[in-house]
Design a protein around this motif. Structure first.
Motif, PDB file in Angstrom:
ATOM      1  N   UNK A 259     -52.471 -40.016  38.151  1.00 40.64           N
ATOM      2  CA  UNK A 259     -52.307 -41.476  38.197  1.00 40.64           C
ATOM      3  C   UNK A 259     -53.641 -42.195  38.054  1.00 40.64           C
ATOM      4  N   UNK A 260     -54.701 -41.671  38.661  1.00 43.31           N
ATOM      5  CA  UNK A 260     -55.987 -42.340  38.618  1.00 43.31           C
ATOM      6  C   UNK A 260     -56.639 -42.382  37.252  1.00 43.31           C
ATOM      7  N   UNK A 261     -56.180 -41.529  36.328  1.00 42.15           N
ATOM      8  CA  UNK A 261     -56.798 -41.456  35.001  1.00 42.15           C
ATOM      9  C   UNK A 261     -55.981 -42.155  33.920  1.00 42.15           C
ATOM     10  N   UNK A 262     -54.752 -42.497  34.208  1.00 47.40           N
ATOM     11  CA  UNK A 262     -53.884 -43.044  33.160  1.00 47.40           C
ATOM     12  C   UNK A 262     -54.433 -44.342  32.587  1.00 47.40           C
ATOM     13  N   UNK A 273     -50.581 -49.746  27.294  1.00 44.90           N
ATOM     14  CA  UNK A 273     -49.798 -49.235  28.420  1.00 44.90           C
ATOM     15  C   UNK A 273     -50.332 -47.870  28.833  1.00 44.90           C
ATOM     16  N   UNK A 274     -50.159 -47.485  30.098  1.00 45.74           N
ATOM     17  CA  UNK A 274     -50.640 -46.168  30.539  1.00 45.74           C
ATOM     18  C   UNK A 274     -49.922 -45.032  29.821  1.00 45.74           C
ATOM     19  N   UNK A 275     -50.654 -43.957  29.577  1.00 47.61           N
ATOM     20  CA  UNK A 275     -50.116 -42.744  28.972  1.00 47.61           C
ATOM     21  C   UNK A 275     -49.972 -41.696  30.072  1.00 47.61           C
ATOM     22  N   UNK A 276     -48.779 -41.108  30.171  1.00 44.81           N
ATOM     23  CA  UNK A 276     -48.519 -40.133  31.224  1.00 44.81           C
ATOM     24  C   UNK A 276     -48.793 -38.699  30.750  1.00 44.81           C
ATOM     25  N   UNK A 293     -47.930 -36.164  20.299  1.00 41.61           N
ATOM     26  CA  UNK A 293     -47.049 -37.114  20.967  1.00 41.61           C
ATOM     27  C   UNK A 293     -47.746 -37.685  22.191  1.00 41.61           C
ATOM     28  N   UNK A 294     -47.329 -38.887  22.560  1.00 39.30           N
ATOM     29  CA  UNK A 294     -47.797 -39.553  23.777  1.00 39.30           C
ATOM     30  C   UNK A 294     -46.569 -40.056  24.520  1.00 39.30           C
ATOM     31  N   UNK A 295     -46.533 -39.840  25.811  1.00 37.65           N
ATOM     32  CA  UNK A 295     -45.432 -40.318  26.648  1.00 37.65           C
ATOM     33  C   UNK A 295     -45.864 -41.547  27.423  1.00 37.65           C
ATOM     34  N   UNK A 296     -45.128 -42.644  27.231  1.00 37.16           N
ATOM     35  CA  UNK A 296     -45.360 -43.876  27.977  1.00 37.16           C
ATOM     36  C   UNK A 296     -44.057 -44.233  28.685  1.00 37.16           C
ATOM     37  N   UNK A 297     -44.060 -45.324  29.416  1.00 38.15           N
ATOM     38  CA  UNK A 297     -42.897 -45.678  30.237  1.00 38.15           C
ATOM     39  C   UNK A 297     -42.026 -46.692  29.513  1.00 38.15           C
ATOM     40  N   UNK A 335     -48.013 -40.934   9.832  1.00 32.89           N
ATOM     41  CA  UNK A 335     -46.767 -41.556  10.257  1.00 32.89           C
ATOM     42  C   UNK A 335     -46.784 -41.698  11.771  1.00 32.89           C
ATOM     43  N   UNK A 336     -46.472 -42.885  12.252  1.00 31.85           N
ATOM     44  CA  UNK A 336     -46.418 -43.159  13.691  1.00 31.85           C
ATOM     45  C   UNK A 336     -45.087 -43.833  13.990  1.00 31.85           C
ATOM     46  N   UNK A 337     -44.320 -43.259  14.893  1.00 33.98           N
ATOM     47  CA  UNK A 337     -43.060 -43.868  15.289  1.00 33.98           C
ATOM     48  C   UNK A 337     -42.765 -43.469  16.732  1.00 33.98           C
ATOM     49  N   UNK A 338     -41.739 -44.073  17.302  1.00 31.94           N
ATOM     50  CA  UNK A 338     -41.397 -43.756  18.690  1.00 31.94           C
ATOM     51  C   UNK A 338     -39.903 -43.518  18.812  1.00 31.94           C
ATOM     52  N   UNK A 339     -39.575 -42.708  19.795  1.00 36.06           N
ATOM     53  CA  UNK A 339     -38.188 -42.478  20.202  1.00 36.06           C
ATOM     54  C   UNK A 339     -38.141 -42.729  21.696  1.00 36.06           C
ATOM     55  N   UNK A 340     -37.735 -43.922  22.066  1.00 42.83           N
ATOM     56  CA  UNK A 340     -37.797 -44.319  23.463  1.00 42.83           C
ATOM     57  C   UNK A 340     -39.237 -44.468  23.893  1.00 42.83           C
ATOM     58  N   UNK A 341     -39.593 -43.794  24.972  1.00 40.03           N
ATOM     59  CA  UNK A 341     -40.952 -43.869  25.484  1.00 40.03           C
ATOM     60  C   UNK A 341     -41.871 -42.787  24.961  1.00 40.03           C
TER      61      UNK A 341
END
Length: 382
Positions: A259-262, A273-276, A293-297, A335-341
């Motif tokens: 959490x402290x690094x996001x 936005x923070x990356x998890x 890939x990057x996971x965000x909320x 190519x950059x796209x997202x599927x949900x978060x």
């Protein structure tokens, strides 16, 4: 920025359950009941039954639990891809190998088949503990462990990186390191770095406590958990290195951020936005292919992250350096796209096309690693 059609995702959505420590007693009891070999009544002072010794073909089983980052380098494929590239000579000083000099020998990467880097991040400082696991081929000759030991002892020839093609010479005389034994495994190092010869073809290097926990896992000591038993980390790893992801890549990496690094990482990447979590796989052959890939909320933040990444690339292309390197052409397949978060980044380019940019890439590569560090100082044990 020109974008290519959306490619196939790295592995689809996954569900992860944060793992706590309360499961550890249950795991130990389950292993004790499921893997014990009956030997009849035992005296009270008999050692507890050990866990099954893990296979060293899966290096994740030797990484202690709690790691935040895993990075695997297929050195055989990397060397094969690197050989003959017209721009590879600009990084001939081997900056990565020089950083392994104190721990496992500067020539290790030339003889190892695989290198696994595990990192435990500090929520405030970022980089924390780092464990290196290097595996070499099974051979009747000088195995990787013997080579690493002779290199640390100063009895193997080594090359001076200041001049490409210079003949090997022996390391300056120094006091040989002191080798000890821990659970029948040879260790050396009285400073921040300890080196362990886990087997004739497997070497570990890192903080003393971490290396000893690796030895415990190697010996099947009860009460020790590995990264392979971490559902969240394994789910991430399967996305970039599992069978469903395709042929094993040259480079695979996953990271889950404390959490402290996001917030800090998001600011460094100029993301809104923070990356998890993040993952990356790099494959090479006739094509050089990168998938990440990057996971965000949340879906909304995923869309905002896509827009931010596109803007970042467009700004890079418009800079003076970007125009000189012709980044617009090099990054046109991006190519950059997202599927949900989850945000996906995919890029592929024929290697021949990349080779034709050698003249443009040369100044950048020289700046990154054209002049290696001096090795004139005496070699010392870690």
């Amino acid at each position: 920025m020109a974008t290519a059609p959306r490619g196939e995702p790295l592995g689809g959505a996954s569900t992860w359950i944060p793992l706590g420590r309360r499961w550890l007693p249950v795991l130990v009891i389950g292993l004790a009941l499921g893997s014990c070999i009956p030997t009849g009544p035992a005296p009270p002072d008999q050692r507890p039954t050990r866990r099954p010794i893990p296979s060293t073909s899966d290096l994740l089983t030797l990484v202690p639990e709690g790691a935040h980052l895993l990075l695997r380098l297929d050195l055989v494929r990397l060397r094969r891809f690197w050989k003959g590239r017209p721009w590879s000579r600009h990084l001939s000083s081997d900056p990565v190998g020089s950083r392994l000099h104190a721990g496992i020998g500067s020539d290790l990467l030339q003889h190892a088949d695989q290198l696994l880097v595990a990192m435990w991040l500090d929520s405030t400082a970022g980089v924390g503990r780092i464990l290196l696991l290097a595996r070499g081929p099974r051979t009747d000759g000088l195995g990787l462990a013997s080579r690493a030991r002779r290199s640390l002892d100063g009895t193997l020839p080594w090359r001076d990186g200041s001049a490409t093609g210079s003949p090997p010479r022996r390391a300056p005389s120094h006091k040989p390191p002191t080798w000890t034994s821990y659970r029948e495994v040879a260790l050396t190092g009285d400073g921040p770095t300890t080196t362990a010869l886990l087997s004739p073809f497997l070497v570990a290097s890192g903080p003393r406590t971490t290396v000893r926990r690796t030895v415990d896992l190697l010996r099947g000591l009860p009460g020790r958990a590995s990264a392979r038993e971490d559902p969240e980390l394994v789910a991430l790893w399967r996305l970039v290195a599992g069978r469903a992801a395709g042929r094993a890549p040259m480079v695979a990496a996953v990271v889950r951020l404390p959490a402290g690094l996001r917030e800090r990482v998001s600011k460094r990447l100029s993301l809104p936005t923070p990356v998890f979590r993040m993952g990356l796989r790099l494959s090479g052959g006739s094509w050089l292919t990168l998938r990440a890939f990057l996971d965000v909320a949340g879906r909304g933040r995923g869309k905002a992250t896509v827009l931010a990444l596109r803007g970042l690339v467009q700004r890079a292309v418009a800079t003076g350096v970007g125009r000189r390197l012709d980044l617009a052409r090099l990054l046109s397949p991006l190519s950059v796209h997202h599927e949900g978060g989850r945000v996906y980044v995919q890029w592929a380019l024929p290697v021949g096309r990349l080779d034709r940019h050698a003249n443009r890439l040369a100044p950048l590569l020289k700046a990154l690693g054209g002049h290696g560090p001096s090795r004139t100082s005496p070699r010392r044990a870690p």
